[in-house]
Design an enzyme around this catalytic site. Structure first.
Site, short mmCIF file in Angstrom:
data_model
loop_
_atom_site.label_atom_id
_atom_site.label_comp_id
_atom_site.label_asym_id
_atom_site.label_seq_id
_atom_site.Cartn_x
_atom_site.Cartn_y
_atom_site.Cartn_z
N LYS A 35 19.54 41.76 59.60
CA LYS A 35 18.55 41.90 58.40
C LYS A 35 18.25 40.76 57.78
O LYS A 35 18.69 39.52 57.95
CB LYS A 35 19.20 42.74 57.57
CG LYS A 35 20.58 42.32 56.72
CD LYS A 35 21.30 43.32 56.02
CE LYS A 35 22.79 42.69 55.68
NZ LYS A 35 23.67 43.47 55.32
N TYR A 252 16.47 14.68 35.67
CA TYR A 252 16.48 15.40 34.61
C TYR A 252 17.56 15.67 33.64
O TYR A 252 18.53 15.82 34.17
CB TYR A 252 15.73 16.74 35.18
CG TYR A 252 14.07 16.94 35.60
CD1 TYR A 252 13.44 16.19 34.90
CD2 TYR A 252 14.13 17.43 37.01
CE1 TYR A 252 12.06 16.46 35.49
CE2 TYR A 252 12.79 17.42 37.35
CZ TYR A 252 11.86 16.77 36.54
OH TYR A 252 10.38 16.74 37.07
C1 LIG Z 1 24.94 43.53 56.04
C2 LIG Z 1 25.65 44.57 56.42
C3 LIG Z 1 26.59 44.25 57.50
C4 LIG Z 1 27.11 42.91 57.93
O1 LIG Z 1 27.96 42.28 57.00
P1 LIG Z 1 28.60 40.59 57.17
O2 LIG Z 1 29.32 40.87 55.97
O3 LIG Z 1 27.20 39.92 57.05
O4 LIG Z 1 29.32 40.77 58.47
C5 LIG Z 1 27.31 45.23 58.10
N1 LIG Z 1 26.89 46.59 57.66
C6 LIG Z 1 26.18 47.03 56.58
C7 LIG Z 1 25.93 48.22 56.24
C8 LIG Z 1 25.51 46.08 55.94
O5 LIG Z 1 24.66 46.10 55.25
#
Ligand SMILES: *Cc1c(COP(=O)(O)O)cnc(C)c1O
Length: 361
Positions: A35, A252
């Protein structure tokens, strides 16, 4: 000539990390979570490295369609499911698998007529209290899916709240198993942290994300100690050097004041590139391969670096913001966040170069 900042995406490292995940997964199938544009790495860039996985998990339906268009034929799971009926039509057309996590989604799925039945991942809320059916509602939802012509198969899933710390996952696994008991459906529980730390959570499908990109899901275990290799190397160069005297301030807000005379390097990278604005003085950074520290406040386009340990550094010297010498997790820890956020926040203006020859790892 473009600004010298680059994100090098090391496809070879992803391939290596998939093998590490495979080692932990044993006989479980791997849904590679990709994702947020593969956690900022570019879904299409890393796709060639995900061939040894058994499917891909996403949230974005456009990205899923892009994968199908690119010829990807294995399961694709949409982790937040669908948002309207049009999404369901698209999912049926492209053979995508939605998570169903709410009564509202279930009602929609029962009501529509699809061109092809879907594999559905039915989600149980075992304590995360984010998405999913309560255990008491789960069997009714499962029965509805079983009776529907829109559903070809069902996978049962849940998600952990504390797989990365001492709170553990035992209660959530016990509740999930108790509620699923007797069913013949495939099951899925583990994210990266659970896959690594909780063997009892592996079941039929594991869902690693962050580890595939070579960052650690744990606050107290380094990615390199887990055998992982960084897939993103954010690099730039010094574009100026300042000699400052004792008492001079830098940047800054005069947030850094030199105690002694020192050389300060100006790096072409700022928060508009995705570098965390909250990185304080002392955040690790490497110049010419040598670890040193940032000083002062992160600007939109530039940061300041202490050149004391690197006296030979000058304009044009190579800088690593994160990669092999400084892990993204080190920068994240110093900045009060997690590697996930920094990787996902890589800014669109940063040019990306894809390498796949093992030279970086
Ligand atoms: C993002 C996600 C994962 C992966 O999690 P990581 O901590 O990046 O391994 C797995 N299951 C779901 C439902 C997620 O949303």
């Amino acid at each position: 000539m473009p600004r010298p900042i680059r994100a090098l995406i090391d496809v070879h490292a992803v391939r290596h990390n998939v093998q590490v995940a495979r080692g932990f997964a044993g006989a479980s199938r791997i849904l590679a979570v990709a994702k947020a544009n593969a956690y900022g790495h570019g879904l299409m860039h890393v796709l060639p490295a995900l061939g040894a996985c058994d499917g891909i998990g996403l949230l974005e339906i456009d990205a899923a369609c892009q994968l199908r268009a690119a010829g990807y034929t294995k399961p694709i799971v949409l982790l937040e499911g669908f948002f309207d009926e049009d999404d369901l039509t698209t999912m049926a057309q492209h053979g995508l698998s939605p998570v169903v996590h709410s009564a509202r989604q279930l009602d929609t799925l029962m009501r529509v007529t699809l061109s092809a039945p879907l594999c559905v991942w039915l989600k149980m809320n075992t304590g995360m209290n984010r998405l999913g059916f309560a255990p008491t509602e789960f069997h009714r939802a499962l029965a509805a899916l079983a009776a529907s012509a829109n559903v070809s198969r069902t996978v049962l899933m849940t998600h952990f709240a504390s797989s990365d710390d001492g709170m553990g996952v035992a209660d959530q696994i016990a509740l999930f198993d108790r509620t699923c008991r007797g069913g013949a459906h495939a099951r899925s529980l583990a994210n990266s942290a659970a896959l690594i730390a909780h063997a009892a959570s592996r079941a039929d499908w594991v869902r690693p994300g962050i580890m595939l990109y070579g960052a650690s899901p744990f606050a107290d275990r380094e990615a390199s100690a887990l055998g992982l290799r960084p897939a993103m190397h954010l690099t730039s160069r010094l574009i100026a050097v300042q000699q400052v005297k004792a008492g001079d301030t830098v940047g800054y807000g005069m947030a850094f004041r030199a105690v002694n005379e020192m050389r300060i390097g100006i790096v072409a990278c700022g928060y508009a590139d995705g570098y965390p604005r909250h990185a304080p003085t002392g955040t690790p950074i490497a110049v010419e391969g040598i670890r040193t520290r940032t000083v002062g406040r992160v600007s939109m386009d530039m940061i300041y670096v202490d050149l004391t340990p690197v006296p030979q550094a000058n304009v044009g010297s190579a800088v690593e913001l994160w990669g092999n010498t400084v892990s993204v997790d080190d920068v994240a820890t110093a900045s009060g966040t997690v590697g996930y956020e920094l990787l996902c926040a890589l800014a669109p203006r940063v040019p990306v170069a894809v390498v796949d020859d093992g030279a970086l790892s």
